[in-house]
Structures are given as C-alpha cells and as structure tokens.
Scaffold this motif. Structure first.
Motif, PDB file in Angstrom:
ATOM      1  N   SER A 200      -5.914   0.248   5.486  1.00  0.00           N
ATOM      2  CA  SER A 200      -5.150   0.541   3.941  1.00  0.00           C
ATOM      3  C   SER A 200      -3.790   1.005   4.455  1.00  0.00           C
ATOM      4  CB  SER A 200      -5.089   1.811   3.278  1.00  0.00           C
ATOM      5  OG  SER A 200      -4.671   2.917   2.365  1.00  0.00           O
ATOM      6  N   THR A 201      -3.058   1.322   4.164  1.00  0.00           N
ATOM      7  CA  THR A 201      -1.480   1.318   4.828  1.00  0.00           C
ATOM      8  C   THR A 201      -1.080   3.352   4.749  1.00  0.00           C
ATOM      9  OG1 THR A 201      -0.289   1.196   2.376  1.00  0.00           O
ATOM     10  CG2 THR A 201       0.307  -0.485   3.943  1.00  0.00           C
TER      11      THR A 201
ATOM     12  N   HIS B  98       2.327  11.146  -0.672  1.00  0.00           N
ATOM     13  CA  HIS B  98       0.492  10.932   0.288  1.00  0.00           C
ATOM     14  C   HIS B  98       0.634  12.379   0.794  1.00  0.00           C
ATOM     15  CE1 HIS B  98      -3.336  10.216   2.379  1.00  0.00           C
ATOM     16  NE2 HIS B  98      -3.354   9.449   0.929  1.00  0.00           N
TER      17      HIS B  98
ATOM     18  N   ILE C 172       4.796   2.357  -4.514  1.00  0.00           N
ATOM     19  CA  ILE C 172       4.874   1.977  -3.088  1.00  0.00           C
ATOM     20  C   ILE C 172       5.140   3.563  -2.429  1.00  0.00           C
ATOM     21  CG2 ILE C 172       3.861   1.464  -1.116  1.00  0.00           C
ATOM     22  CD1 ILE C 172       1.946   0.962  -3.806  1.00  0.00           C
TER      23      ILE C 172
ATOM     24  N   THR D 210      -2.920   1.436  -3.726  1.00  0.00           N
ATOM     25  CA  THR D 210      -2.009   0.174  -2.679  1.00  0.00           C
ATOM     26  C   THR D 210      -3.827   0.118  -2.381  1.00  0.00           C
ATOM     27  OG1 THR D 210      -2.706   2.283  -0.949  1.00  0.00           O
ATOM     28  CG2 THR D 210      -0.690   2.235  -2.373  1.00  0.00           C
ATOM     29  N   GLN D 211      -4.380  -0.560  -2.812  1.00  0.00           N
ATOM     30  CA  GLN D 211      -5.795  -1.014  -1.975  1.00  0.00           C
ATOM     31  C   GLN D 211      -5.731  -2.074  -3.100  1.00  0.00           C
ATOM     32  OE1 GLN D 211      -8.846   0.705  -0.455  1.00  0.00           O
ATOM     33  NE2 GLN D 211      -8.545   0.637   1.952  1.00  0.00           N
TER      34      GLN D 211
ATOM     35  N   PRO E  35      -4.303  -3.217  -5.892  1.00  0.00           N
ATOM     36  CA  PRO E  35      -2.565  -3.855  -7.228  1.00  0.00           C
ATOM     37  C   PRO E  35      -3.547  -4.794  -7.812  1.00  0.00           C
ATOM     38  CG  PRO E  35      -2.490  -4.984  -5.205  1.00  0.00           C
ATOM     39  CD  PRO E  35      -3.654  -3.980  -4.530  1.00  0.00           C
TER      40      PRO E  35
ATOM     41  N   TYR F 203       7.320  -1.918  -8.561  1.00  0.00           N
ATOM     42  CA  TYR F 203       6.171  -1.738  -7.790  1.00  0.00           C
ATOM     43  C   TYR F 203       6.962  -1.398  -6.059  1.00  0.00           C
ATOM     44  CZ  TYR F 203       1.823  -3.002  -4.701  1.00  0.00           C
ATOM     45  OH  TYR F 203       0.765  -2.685  -4.486  1.00  0.00           O
TER      46      TYR F 203
ATOM     47  N   HIS G 130       3.370   6.619  -0.303  1.00  0.00           N
ATOM     48  CA  HIS G 130       3.460   6.652   0.667  1.00  0.00           C
ATOM     49  C   HIS G 130       4.308   7.527   1.348  1.00  0.00           C
ATOM     50  CE1 HIS G 130       1.614   2.685   1.199  1.00  0.00           C
ATOM     51  NE2 HIS G 130       2.064   2.654   2.068  1.00  0.00           N
TER      52      HIS G 130
END
Length: 288
Positions: A231-232, A21, A14, A36-37, A39, A10, A18
């Motif tokens: 969000s990241t 993206h 991610i 990502t928001q 999982p 995982y 990133h």
C-alpha cells in the motif's frame, strides 16, 4: 481531521488521506488502507459490503467521510465512481471474468484450491501490470545500476523475494548484501549502508518490525530506498525513494507472492539489459 478542505476529486482525496494518515485513529487508518488499495471496488459496492470486507461497521465509513467534509459516504464514493469511468477493471471484476472464462465452480478438492489460487494470481498480475508506473520501474533500475552495493531486507513471508533478488543480482555480478535476521545482526549491518548504496526492502501487512525500523533509520540517513509493499500507506512508503505498491486483496493463509516475485524478476531482467547493453539480456545461471 477537522478544518481540512473537502477534496473535490479522487487524486486530491488520496493526497489528503496520505497527509492525515498518521493522525487517524486505528479504525480510520484501516478504512484509509482499504480505500487506497481497492478504489474500483469502492466505486461499485455498497457501504455495507465494503464494511464487511474491511471488518469495520458501516457507520465508521460514514463518519470517516464526514470527517473529510462530506455529508455522507455516498458523496465520497462519487469520487471513486468518476475515477472508475477511465480506470481499468478492478480485482474482483477480473476474478469474475476469469471465473467465467475458466468455468466457475465450487470445488473444495486439492485441484480446486490450485485453480482458485491461479485465478487470483492472474487477476493480481493483471492489476499490477495496469497500476505499476513505468517511471517507478525506470527509476528503480537506475538506482540499482548506479549503486555500489545493493542491500536487501525482507522477513517472514517476504524473505523468498529478497532471496531471489540476492541470487539474480549475484549472478549479474552486482555486489549485494542480504540483511538476514539470523544472528540478530540485521540492524547493525544496516547501519553500514552508505549513500552511494541502495536499500531494497520488501514487507507486507503485517509488517516485520525490524524491517520497518531499518528502513526508517536508513531513510533518516539519506540512503536511497526501493520498497516493495502492499500500500502507499505502508510504513515503508514515507522513506522510499521508489515505492511499488502491490495490493493484497485478502489477508488470508493463502496470500500469494506471485505478483511481488514477478516484479522482482522484472527489475532484475531490466537491470541485466542495462548492464549487458542487450535488448535480450541473459541472466547467468550456476551449472554443475
């Protein structure tokens, strides 16, 4: 995203999301944000259910997974399922538990709307408590403590968060400047921020353009930035020295500020404790 090594866990997935993206299509970016928001929900829902919530056809999720080297979505989903074995319950699971505890019912009255909002706020606060990094909190308070001045920016529905921060920081004797959109000077005032100051920015989807532009410029100039967003993968993330991602699980009229306001209050109480050298800090108030 061709040529990328297929992520095996995982955390690696991610990181790849990133990194890639900005080069993704708009639909893939929307999928990436949802993954990502949410999982825990991704781990337990069918691809069709996930697609319905995201507003994108299920076949796009399959192609997204294949673009990362997986045979299909189930193989990607398995990473989320392995993560779930050690993770806290997700947002929907918390809501279901609260519904049971408080007596779930369909109620379209005014009190029913209040109840639904309270249930979602409690779940959101619980998620935030489980997900926020203690180090991020400590680092953010350190930046606020050491800063000569704290510049604040948040527009649209983020405005109440920075207004609250301005009030408390002022009461603590911390010099702060609100980059107010009124008068059209926010961008110009933002250019007066120095490296010994800090910029605290708040923005949620759909992100205010001026906030994003000011954060981008401050980041390029080496200004320390604390960001509160959803969000990241937020446009604030790449410039932030400390990022607090407070996910919003529904993009609706009734989106609440309970979680970000609670986070803002936690930052100011922690700052007060440092400034006052007191484990039970008192934030001064204005009295008549």
């Amino acid at each position: 995203m061709q040529g990328v090594k297929t992520p095996e866990d995982y955390e690696e997935l991610i990181r790849v999301i990133h990194d890639r993206h900005d080069d993704m299509s708009k639909s893939y970016q929307k999928i990436a944000v949802y993954l990502t928001q949410n999982p825990n929900d991704v781990a337990v829902l069918s691809v069709n259910a996930i697609a319905d919530r995201c507003g994108i056809h299920a076949s796009s999720f399959v192609r997204f997974a294949q673009s990362l080297g997986y045979e299909g979505f189930k193989e990607l989903q398995a990473l989320f399922q392995r993560r779930l074995s050690t993770a806290a319950p997700g947002f929907e699971a918390r809501i279901k538990a609260l519904d049971i505890e408080l007596g779930a019912r369909t109620d379209r009255s005014e009190v029913g709307f209040l109840r639904d909002l309270v249930v979602r706020d409690i779940a959101s606060l619980q998620d935030m408590l489980a997900d926020i990094s203690p180090k991020a909190l400590s680092d953010a308070v350190t930046l606020l403590e050491k800063a000569d001045s704290v510049f604040l920016i948040g527009q649209l529905r983020s405005a109440p968060v920075v207004e609250f921060l301005r009030y408390i920081l002022t009461m603590l004797g911390k010099r702060c400047v609100l980059l107010d959109a009124g008068g059209g000077l926010a961008t110009h005032i933002g250019r007066t921020i120095r490296k010994k100051d800090v910029l605290l920015a708040v923005s949620f989807r759909f992100y205010a353009n001026e906030v994003v532009n000011i954060v981008d410029e401050a980041g390029r100039n080496g200004i320390p930035i604390i960001a509160i967003s959803d969000s990241t993968l937020s446009p604030l993330a790449k410039s932030a020295r400390v990022l607090f991602a407070v996910p919003e699980h529904e993009y609706t009229f009734s989106r609440s500020l309970a979680a970000p306001m609670c986070l803002a209050q936690a930052l100011t109480v922690a700052l007060a404790a440092r400034l006052q050298k007191d484990i039970n800090p008192r934030i001064p108030t204005v009295t008549s």
